[in-house]
Design a protein around this motif. Structure first.
Motif, PDB file in Angstrom:
ATOM      1  N   LEU A 709     -64.006   0.060  54.000  1.00 54.58           N
ATOM      2  CA  LEU A 709     -63.144   1.168  53.619  1.00 54.58           C
ATOM      3  C   LEU A 709     -61.684   0.790  53.512  1.00 54.58           C
ATOM      4  O   LEU A 709     -60.922   1.457  52.847  1.00 54.58           O
ATOM      5  CB  LEU A 709     -63.293   2.296  54.649  1.00 54.58           C
ATOM      6  N   SER A 710     -61.291  -0.269  54.198  1.00 54.22           N
ATOM      7  CA  SER A 710     -59.880  -0.638  54.199  1.00 54.22           C
ATOM      8  C   SER A 710     -59.474  -1.194  52.849  1.00 54.22           C
ATOM      9  O   SER A 710     -60.303  -1.725  52.116  1.00 54.22           O
ATOM     10  CB  SER A 710     -59.615  -1.678  55.289  1.00 54.22           C
ATOM     11  N   PRO A 711     -58.210  -1.093  52.477  1.00 52.72           N
ATOM     12  CA  PRO A 711     -57.769  -1.584  51.170  1.00 52.72           C
ATOM     13  C   PRO A 711     -57.860  -3.090  51.070  1.00 52.72           C
ATOM     14  O   PRO A 711     -57.933  -3.804  52.060  1.00 52.72           O
ATOM     15  CB  PRO A 711     -56.301  -1.116  51.103  1.00 52.72           C
ATOM     16  N   LYS A 712     -57.857  -3.574  49.861  1.00 52.98           N
ATOM     17  CA  LYS A 712     -57.914  -5.014  49.610  1.00 52.98           C
ATOM     18  C   LYS A 712     -56.648  -5.692  50.134  1.00 52.98           C
ATOM     19  O   LYS A 712     -55.554  -5.180  50.011  1.00 52.98           O
ATOM     20  CB  LYS A 712     -58.052  -5.253  48.105  1.00 52.98           C
ATOM     21  N   MET A 713     -56.842  -6.869  50.731  1.00 49.32           N
ATOM     22  CA  MET A 713     -55.718  -7.619  51.273  1.00 49.32           C
ATOM     23  C   MET A 713     -55.684  -8.999  50.634  1.00 49.32           C
ATOM     24  O   MET A 713     -56.720  -9.661  50.519  1.00 49.32           O
ATOM     25  CB  MET A 713     -55.832  -7.757  52.794  1.00 49.32           C
ATOM     26  N   ILE A 714     -54.518  -9.442  50.231  1.00 50.10           N
ATOM     27  CA  ILE A 714     -54.332 -10.754  49.606  1.00 50.10           C
ATOM     28  C   ILE A 714     -53.330 -11.538  50.440  1.00 50.10           C
ATOM     29  O   ILE A 714     -52.260 -11.029  50.784  1.00 50.10           O
ATOM     30  CB  ILE A 714     -53.830 -10.617  48.152  1.00 50.10           C
ATOM     31  N   VAL A 715     -53.687 -12.776  50.774  1.00 50.72           N
ATOM     32  CA  VAL A 715     -52.804 -13.660  51.533  1.00 50.72           C
ATOM     33  C   VAL A 715     -52.497 -14.863  50.667  1.00 50.72           C
ATOM     34  O   VAL A 715     -53.375 -15.678  50.392  1.00 50.72           O
ATOM     35  CB  VAL A 715     -53.447 -14.106  52.859  1.00 50.72           C
ATOM     36  N   ASN A 716     -51.280 -14.963  50.189  1.00 51.58           N
ATOM     37  CA  ASN A 716     -50.849 -16.071  49.348  1.00 51.58           C
ATOM     38  C   ASN A 716     -49.795 -16.897  50.060  1.00 51.58           C
ATOM     39  O   ASN A 716     -49.152 -16.435  51.006  1.00 51.58           O
ATOM     40  CB  ASN A 716     -50.270 -15.560  48.015  1.00 51.58           C
ATOM     41  N   LYS A 717     -49.609 -18.119  49.585  1.00 47.89           N
ATOM     42  CA  LYS A 717     -48.599 -18.989  50.158  1.00 47.89           C
ATOM     43  C   LYS A 717     -47.210 -18.510  49.752  1.00 47.89           C
ATOM     44  O   LYS A 717     -46.972 -18.141  48.603  1.00 47.89           O
ATOM     45  CB  LYS A 717     -48.802 -20.427  49.689  1.00 47.89           C
ATOM     46  N   VAL A 718     -46.289 -18.504  50.702  1.00 46.91           N
ATOM     47  CA  VAL A 718     -44.903 -18.118  50.434  1.00 46.91           C
ATOM     48  C   VAL A 718     -44.191 -19.329  49.860  1.00 46.91           C
ATOM     49  O   VAL A 718     -43.948 -20.316  50.558  1.00 46.91           O
ATOM     50  CB  VAL A 718     -44.211 -17.640  51.725  1.00 46.91           C
ATOM     51  N   LEU A 719     -43.883 -19.277  48.571  1.00 44.59           N
ATOM     52  CA  LEU A 719     -43.249 -20.416  47.903  1.00 44.59           C
ATOM     53  C   LEU A 719     -41.735 -20.349  48.002  1.00 44.59           C
ATOM     54  O   LEU A 719     -41.080 -21.303  48.409  1.00 44.59           O
ATOM     55  CB  LEU A 719     -43.692 -20.462  46.440  1.00 44.59           C
ATOM     56  N   ASN A 720     -41.157 -19.223  47.610  1.00 44.43           N
ATOM     57  CA  ASN A 720     -39.702 -19.056  47.654  1.00 44.43           C
ATOM     58  C   ASN A 720     -39.370 -18.058  48.749  1.00 44.43           C
ATOM     59  O   ASN A 720     -39.419 -16.849  48.548  1.00 44.43           O
ATOM     60  CB  ASN A 720     -39.181 -18.565  46.296  1.00 44.43           C
ATOM     61  N   ARG A 721     -39.086 -18.577  49.940  1.00 45.06           N
ATOM     62  CA  ARG A 721     -38.829 -17.703  51.079  1.00 45.06           C
ATOM     63  C   ARG A 721     -37.506 -16.966  50.899  1.00 45.06           C
ATOM     64  O   ARG A 721     -36.501 -17.543  50.526  1.00 45.06           O
ATOM     65  CB  ARG A 721     -38.794 -18.508  52.371  1.00 45.06           C
ATOM     66  N   VAL A 722     -37.547 -15.680  51.165  1.00 40.32           N
ATOM     67  CA  VAL A 722     -36.342 -14.857  51.139  1.00 40.32           C
ATOM     68  C   VAL A 722     -35.714 -14.908  52.520  1.00 40.32           C
ATOM     69  O   VAL A 722     -36.374 -14.603  53.519  1.00 40.32           O
ATOM     70  CB  VAL A 722     -36.679 -13.410  50.751  1.00 40.32           C
ATOM     71  N   GLY A 723     -34.463 -15.313  52.601  1.00 42.19           N
ATOM     72  CA  GLY A 723     -33.795 -15.447  53.893  1.00 42.19           C
ATOM     73  C   GLY A 723     -33.332 -14.114  54.413  1.00 42.19           C
ATOM     74  O   GLY A 723     -33.820 -13.055  54.034  1.00 42.19           O
ATOM     75  N   ARG A 724     -32.364 -14.166  55.273  1.00 42.16           N
ATOM     76  CA  ARG A 724     -31.817 -12.935  55.804  1.00 42.16           C
ATOM     77  C   ARG A 724     -31.109 -12.179  54.695  1.00 42.16           C
ATOM     78  O   ARG A 724     -30.492 -12.782  53.832  1.00 42.16           O
ATOM     79  CB  ARG A 724     -30.860 -13.251  56.965  1.00 42.16           C
ATOM     80  N   PRO A 725     -31.212 -10.871  54.697  1.00 44.96           N
ATOM     81  CA  PRO A 725     -30.756 -10.086  53.556  1.00 44.96           C
ATOM     82  C   PRO A 725     -29.274 -10.239  53.288  1.00 44.96           C
ATOM     83  O   PRO A 725     -28.473 -10.442  54.205  1.00 44.96           O
ATOM     84  CB  PRO A 725     -31.102  -8.647  53.963  1.00 44.96           C
ATOM     85  N   ALA A 726     -28.932 -10.143  52.020  1.00 48.27           N
ATOM     86  CA  ALA A 726     -27.533 -10.260  51.625  1.00 48.27           C
ATOM     87  C   ALA A 726     -26.753  -9.081  52.175  1.00 48.27           C
ATOM     88  O   ALA A 726     -27.213  -7.949  52.190  1.00 48.27           O
ATOM     89  CB  ALA A 726     -27.423 -10.291  50.100  1.00 48.27           C
ATOM     90  N   GLY A 727     -25.563  -9.350  52.633  1.00 48.21           N
ATOM     91  CA  GLY A 727     -24.710  -8.307  53.170  1.00 48.21           C
ATOM     92  C   GLY A 727     -24.665  -8.261  54.676  1.00 48.21           C
ATOM     93  O   GLY A 727     -23.716  -7.753  55.264  1.00 48.21           O
ATOM     94  N   THR A 728     -25.716  -8.796  55.347  1.00 50.11           N
ATOM     95  CA  THR A 728     -25.718  -8.745  56.809  1.00 50.11           C
ATOM     96  C   THR A 728     -24.684  -9.691  57.393  1.00 50.11           C
ATOM     97  O   THR A 728     -24.121  -9.432  58.445  1.00 50.11           O
ATOM     98  CB  THR A 728     -27.104  -9.118  57.353  1.00 50.11           C
ATOM     99  N   ASN A 729     -24.419 -10.804  56.695  1.00 49.49           N
ATOM    100  CA  ASN A 729     -23.412 -11.732  57.200  1.00 49.49           C
ATOM    101  C   ASN A 729     -22.024 -11.105  57.189  1.00 49.49           C
ATOM    102  O   ASN A 729     -21.205 -11.360  58.053  1.00 49.49           O
ATOM    103  CB  ASN A 729     -23.412 -13.009  56.367  1.00 49.49           C
ATOM    104  N   LYS A 730     -21.782 -10.281  56.175  1.00 48.85           N
ATOM    105  CA  LYS A 730     -20.481  -9.625  56.112  1.00 48.85           C
ATOM    106  C   LYS A 730     -20.377  -8.523  57.167  1.00 48.85           C
ATOM    107  O   LYS A 730     -19.326  -8.284  57.724  1.00 48.85           O
ATOM    108  CB  LYS A 730     -20.270  -9.026  54.718  1.00 48.85           C
ATOM    109  N   LYS A 731     -21.518  -7.886  57.438  1.00 47.01           N
ATOM    110  CA  LYS A 731     -21.492  -6.747  58.342  1.00 47.01           C
ATOM    111  C   LYS A 731     -21.490  -7.171  59.800  1.00 47.01           C
ATOM    112  O   LYS A 731     -20.811  -6.584  60.633  1.00 47.01           O
ATOM    113  CB  LYS A 731     -22.712  -5.874  58.064  1.00 47.01           C
ATOM    114  N   PHE A 732     -22.303  -8.188  60.114  1.00 51.50           N
ATOM    115  CA  PHE A 732     -22.391  -8.663  61.487  1.00 51.50           C
ATOM    116  C   PHE A 732     -22.006 -10.129  61.540  1.00 51.50           C
ATOM    117  O   PHE A 732     -22.691 -10.942  62.117  1.00 51.50           O
ATOM    118  CB  PHE A 732     -23.817  -8.495  62.029  1.00 51.50           C
ATOM    119  N   GLY A 733     -20.923 -10.512  60.906  1.00 52.47           N
ATOM    120  CA  GLY A 733     -20.627 -11.928  60.696  1.00 52.47           C
ATOM    121  C   GLY A 733     -20.119 -12.635  61.915  1.00 52.47           C
ATOM    122  O   GLY A 733     -18.980 -13.065  61.962  1.00 52.47           O
TER     123      GLY A 733
END
Length: 759
Positions: A709-733
């Motif tokens: 019953l559970s929805p389909k799940m896909i596990v793929n390799k993370v090729l281009n990792r997204v780092g910490r979000p933009a703007g947080t360095n300015k806010k909590f720098g």
């Protein structure tokens, strides 16, 4: 080299003719093994016309040479790998076989059985073809690779068991091939993960497992917390350590770990979260899920390292906690920034001594002295940019890393994340980066269970009684018997200090006391239960009775010292024993929490720019495919695309004209489910909420049925990792070196060494 003809065995082999290639191959291999002749196929010609001959004879011509045949071609570059050696020595040996179409047999057409090198059993066994392991030996070798053995010991074992002179390079090649096989990606990886999640849920109904999927059913986050980890957090929730680690699975999902310390100061993991990327949304999912399942109001301190910049996000989910930076990471990071300055080594050491003095300052006056010294040093060294960087990113947040702000906090003398760093390093020893996500989770659960069963042996130690009397006070001995070993040691040290000092005890109010020493005086508070608590730093830091409290209790027999219940022996705790709970709980719970969650991006419509990026690659592939076709095929495909475009335009016009609001009788849809999958509300299966349709009832669905019953799940390799979000360095720098600035005209530009990467 000298050319000679060895003394061969069975020279009549060259006069034989063969009816099939398999027969010929067996006889040739036998002759080469008997005479220790290393050969290889230089060229061959397959039979393609006749199907029967292509299977039986295979080759119309085949040309064998010695492995030392040919001349090595010199490289264009010089000096690369000067010690490399090659097999090619221009050996003249060759065997040329052909298929006779008249006799229907394979025969020897030409030969030259001379060599320009030595042959023999001591040389023949060392060729790579003869060192090669068979299939059964390779399967046995793969079992050893799973436990990451020592290559030197493994090499000895393989040589003794196979009698083959295998080399270290051969073992590394086999290991790399094994790693390539184990890291292949299959579509059923998501299915395996779903089954593993259901097994964790079926093992204990109180285990918490929650997934976050995107609009394409790709796994974003996986939160795991077992029932005994929840009990650990309930008992030891004063100080929480938080950190993330990488390289635990070949899909490149990072792991975030929450950890607490027990009464003996040992670390215990209380929650895990695998994340695809370290984005604000994924971190918010982790914190929100943890807060949903646990009462976090009693958390006093959260210790993070320098990599975690979303401090405001932690403060939102842990409102009563004080966020502290790991002192080790603070000094380490500032040391890297000082190392980038273009100054001499002695000046760098002096700057670091000043910074360490600020980190460990015991009061504000001492901090200001070191701060002024830093400003004078930066001015004399002409490093005003570093001074401004320090003021902006460190001096403005002293409460996160300066010692004197921590003196009144219950940190239990924990200033670093060493417990968690040690746990992560042990994880990487047991969980290799070539394992799949499901295998990593299985190993992680085994490690967590190892922590659990270590508590069983600890409970037995709590029952045992000390054979030596620790003090001459019956009240203190009774207190020490109730506490964990580490806490008892700290209290005993305070008792020994009490006996060496002189105190003056006076009344302060109706029930409280005031105790005076040569230097200070402290207020001793007594509650309605006759429990005594002091306001000194030791009691605040460790939440244990100090020497002032012990002196007051010794002077007044009815009084008892106060201490935090986290230091009680587990046999005396009134809370439910997580070990017995884990072992005895086999029943399932129909009121288990939701296991499937969806990311926020699924709930909103895609913007035109996002739609463009999604369809861009598809259109490029179609264009490349059409352009590579011939002229007639190109025109045909072009006309098909044009007709398809017209049909799309026609459908859009009709849909815009016929669009109507939803009927009031339409079934209610859960907004937590993506629009593409709103036919069934999977998120409410565990809470026993029936769907609107009367034809399907899900009240009696067992946990084992959730795989269907559970929805389909896909596990793929993370090729281009997204780092910490933009703007947080300015806010909590807190960790940003000064950005690259444009220098005014006439001034000397900043040296490249003083410019650091953007963090």
């Amino acid at each position: 080299m000298e050319i000679y003809t060895p003394e061969y065995i069975n020279l009549d082999f060259f006069n034989q003719k063969f009816n099939a290639y398999s027969e010929f191959k067996n006889e040739l291999d036998s002759w080469c093994n008997d005479n220790k002749v290393p050969i290889k196929i230089r060229s061959s010609q397959l039979i393609k016309d006749d199907c029967v001959l292509s299977k039986q004879i295979v080759y119309s011509k085949i040309y064998y040479t010695c492995v030392h045949y040919g001349i090595h071609k010199e490289r264009l570059t010089t000096g690369s790998r000067p010690n490399q050696k090659v097999l090619a020595t221009n050996c003249p040996f060759f065997l040329h076989y052909k298929y006779d179409t008249i006799d229907k047999k394979i025969y020897l057409f030409q030969k030259n059985i001379e060599h320009n090198h030595k042959i023999g059993p001591e040389i023949f066994c060392n060729y790579s073809k003869n060192r090669r392991l068979n299939e059964s030996e390779q399967k046995e070798l793969e079992k050893y690779f799973q436990v990451d053995p020592s290559m030197r010991k493994l090499k000895r074992h393989v040589i003794l068991t196979t009698k083959k002179p295998i080399t270290s390079d051969d073992l590394y090649n086999y290991k790399n091939n094994f790693l390539k096989k184990s890291t292949q990606y299959f579509d059923e990886e998501g299915v395996k993960l779903k089954k593993l999640i259901e097994e964790i849920k079926n093992e204990d109904s109180n285990n918490k497992v929650v997934c976050s999927l995107d609009e394409n059913s790709n796994l974003n986050c996986l939160f795991i917390q077992t029932s005994f980890q929840m009990e650990w957090f309930k008992n030891y929730n004063s100080v929480v350590h938080l950190d993330g680690t990488f390289k635990l699975n070949c899909e490149n999902y990072l792991l975030y770990v929450l950890m607490v310390q027990d009464g003996n100061g040992n670390g215990r993991p209380i929650a895990y979260c695998f994340m695809k990327n370290e984005t604000l949304e994924n971190l918010e999912f982790f914190y929100n899920t943890f807060v949903e399942f646990n009462e976090v109001g009693s958390v006093k301190i959260i210790i993070v390292d320098k990599d975690l910049t979303n401090l405001q996000l932690i403060g939102q989910y842990f409102p009563n906690a004080n966020i502290l930076l790991c002192v080790f990471h603070v000094i380490k990071y500032l040391k890297t920034q000082v190392a980038k300055l273009v100054i001499d080594k002695i000046s760098k050491n002096e700057l670091m001594e000043t910074i360490q003095g600020m980190v460990y300052a015991s009061d504000e006056l001492e901090y200001n002295e070191f701060y002024d010294e830093l400003g004078q040093s930066a001015k004399s060294l002409k490093q005003n940019d570093f001074k401004s960087y320090f003021d902006k990113n460190w001096n403005s947040c002293q409460n996160l890393w300066v010692r004197h702000f921590r003196l009144k906090l219950p940190h239990m003398n924990t200033q670093t994340n060493n417990h968690l760093e040690s746990f992560n390093s042990n994880l990487k020893i047991s969980i290799k980066c070539n394992k799949h996500l499901t295998e990593s989770i299985i190993e992680l659960m085994a490690i967590s269970r190892e922590y659990l069963f270590n508590q069983l042996s600890k409970n037995l130690q709590d029952i045992k009684k000390r054979k030596t009397i620790l003090s001459n006070s019956d009240k203190i001995n009774s207190l020490l018997d109730q506490l964990d070993d580490k806490a008892a040691e700290l209290v005993l040290n305070q008792f020994n200090l009490m006996k060496k000092q002189n105190f003056c005890l006076n009344r302060s109010g109706e029930s409280d006391y005031k105790i005076e020493t040569k230097k200070n005086s402290y207020l001793i508070m007594v509650d309605s239960n006759k429990e005594v608590k002091c306001e000194c730093d030791f009691t605040r830091n460790f939440m244990l009775p100090c020497r002032h409290t012990l002196y007051t209790c010794e002077s007044n027999r009815p009084l008892v010292p106060w201490f935090h219940k986290r230091f009680l022996k587990k046999s005396l705790l009134l809370t439910v024993n997580p070990v017995s709970d884990f072992i005895c709980s086999q029943q399932t719970n129909s009121n288990s929490p939701t296991i499937w969650k969806w990311s926020k991006d699924c709930l909103r419509a895609s913007t035109p720019q996002e739609k463009f990026h999604k369809i861009k690659n598809l259109c490029e592939e179609i264009t490349n495919l059409v352009c590579s076709a011939g002229e007639n095929e190109f025109l045909s495909q072009k006309s098909q695309l044009e007709s398809y475009l017209k049909s799309l335009q026609t459908n859009n016009v009709q849909n815009s004209q016929n669009s109507q609001p939803f009927s009031s009788q339409a079934p209610c849809l859960n907004t937590s489910t993506p629009k593409s999958r709103r036919t069934l509300d999977f998120s409410d299966v565990y809470t026993s909420i029936n769907p609107v349709s009367d034809e399907l009832e899900i009240d009696d669905v067992q946990l084992t049925d959730m795989c269907e019953l559970s929805p389909k799940m896909i596990v793929n390799k993370v090729l281009n990792r997204v780092g910490r979000p933009a703007g947080t360095n300015k806010k909590f720098g807190y960790f940003n070196i000064n950005k690259r600035k444009t220098q005014p005209a006439g001034e000397t530009p900043i040296s490249k060494r003083t410019r650091s990467k953007k963090f």
